[in-house]
Scaffold this active site. Sequence first.
Site, PDB file in Angstrom:
ATOM      1  N   HIS A  18      -3.789  -5.669   3.094  1.00  0.00           N
ATOM      2  CA  HIS A  18      -2.716  -5.414   1.663  1.00  0.00           C
ATOM      3  C   HIS A  18      -3.805  -4.477   1.055  1.00  0.00           C
ATOM      4  CE1 HIS A  18      -0.088  -6.455  -1.462  1.00  0.00           C
ATOM      5  NE2 HIS A  18      -1.315  -5.872  -2.413  1.00  0.00           N
ATOM      6  N   PHE A  62       5.501  -0.025  -0.597  1.00  0.00           N
ATOM      7  CA  PHE A  62       4.349  -0.456   0.113  1.00  0.00           C
ATOM      8  C   PHE A  62       3.912  -1.985  -0.129  1.00  0.00           C
ATOM      9  CE2 PHE A  62       4.248   4.134  -0.400  1.00  0.00           C
ATOM     10  CZ  PHE A  62       3.859   4.557   0.910  1.00  0.00           C
ATOM     11  N   ASP A  66       3.607   0.314  -4.864  1.00  0.00           N
ATOM     12  CA  ASP A  66       2.743  -0.488  -4.005  1.00  0.00           C
ATOM     13  C   ASP A  66       2.580  -1.801  -4.718  1.00  0.00           C
ATOM     14  OD1 ASP A  66       0.922   1.052  -5.938  1.00  0.00           O
ATOM     15  OD2 ASP A  66      -0.694   0.188  -4.697  1.00  0.00           O
ATOM     16  N   SER A  67       2.682  -2.788  -3.973  1.00  0.00           N
ATOM     17  CA  SER A  67       2.161  -4.250  -4.254  1.00  0.00           C
ATOM     18  C   SER A  67       3.097  -4.412  -5.522  1.00  0.00           C
ATOM     19  CB  SER A  67       0.737  -4.307  -4.528  1.00  0.00           C
ATOM     20  OG  SER A  67       0.289  -5.484  -4.699  1.00  0.00           O
ATOM     21  N   ALA A  68       2.298  -4.999  -6.780  1.00  0.00           N
ATOM     22  CA  ALA A  68       2.959  -5.322  -8.002  1.00  0.00           C
ATOM     23  C   ALA A  68       3.988  -4.096  -8.461  1.00  0.00           C
ATOM     24  CB  ALA A  68       1.968  -5.530  -9.007  1.00  0.00           C
TER      25      ALA A  68
END
Length: 313
Positions: free
Chosen positions: A282, A184, A156-158
């Site tokens: 986010h 994600f 997810d994200s980074a």
Amino acid sequence: MDMALDADIAAIAEIIARRPRLDLANVDIPALRAAVNAAGWPTERTEMASVEDVSIAGGARAIPARLYKPRGGKRLPLLVFCHGGGFVLCSLETHDNFCRALAKAGDCAVLSIDYRLAPEHKFPAAYEDALAALEWAAANASALGCDPERLALAGDSAGGNLAAAASLHASPDVRRILRHLLLFYPAADPTASGQTYKTFPQTPFLSAEMMRWYWRQYVGQPEELTDPRVALLRSADLAKLPQTTVAMAEFDPLRSEVESFCMALAEAGVDVEARRYDGVSHGFASMVGLIGKARQAIDHGGARLRGAFAVRG
């Protein structure tokens, strides 16, 4: 800009809005990490048949990791997971309930990795840890009691950035057994110049300013802004990626770059399914049990994983 937030996330946004604004110019990163790790959002805890802390050998150092199995019995497929946190924050603990939910939804074992964090360890440290963990997982799946022919990667994200980058640069033997990539809202552009940085500069879990700060901690040199190991949109090898699922949030500074990444995957011939969850921001998917659409995103991702694992290699 006014946002028509989902009721679940609006309630959390009110709590966050009452907290002091973070002074990024003078932030104490160890203290911030400690605060994030201790935040203790009461997310839903999914019971597992077993949870085991393991150590991944190789690379620059031993990489701490945690193996989740939702049930016993026959060998489960293995999903390697990279947590988010802007390359700076978060840990095995912050994403514990997220990984439990993914293991249950995907009917698979999940190996969550604790990669090195910036700014102490700048790019490519986290990328190198993600790649080393993926290669190690493939080589040691049988020893972990998992199916050595069914492997997937998620983040997810980074962590989504790291998962995609590791998939792109994995060895041919690993790519042969890599069935799926589950992302994600992945960070895809270290220049942080997408249109939605302007459209949604302040959202409940992430601001444009904060994301740019994260990138500055991780990417130390100007030439790294175009390095395909971190700048996913710059990769010429996207066709190497396996079947991919991408979840994105309506209100997210990263949304435009995630959309561009999905378009680039489709143009490269990757079997990609992107789904946008409206009304949320986010970071929503990690709030399972608190935000209804987090469960939707995890269940959809889990269904895609099960489908990919069911196909004979």
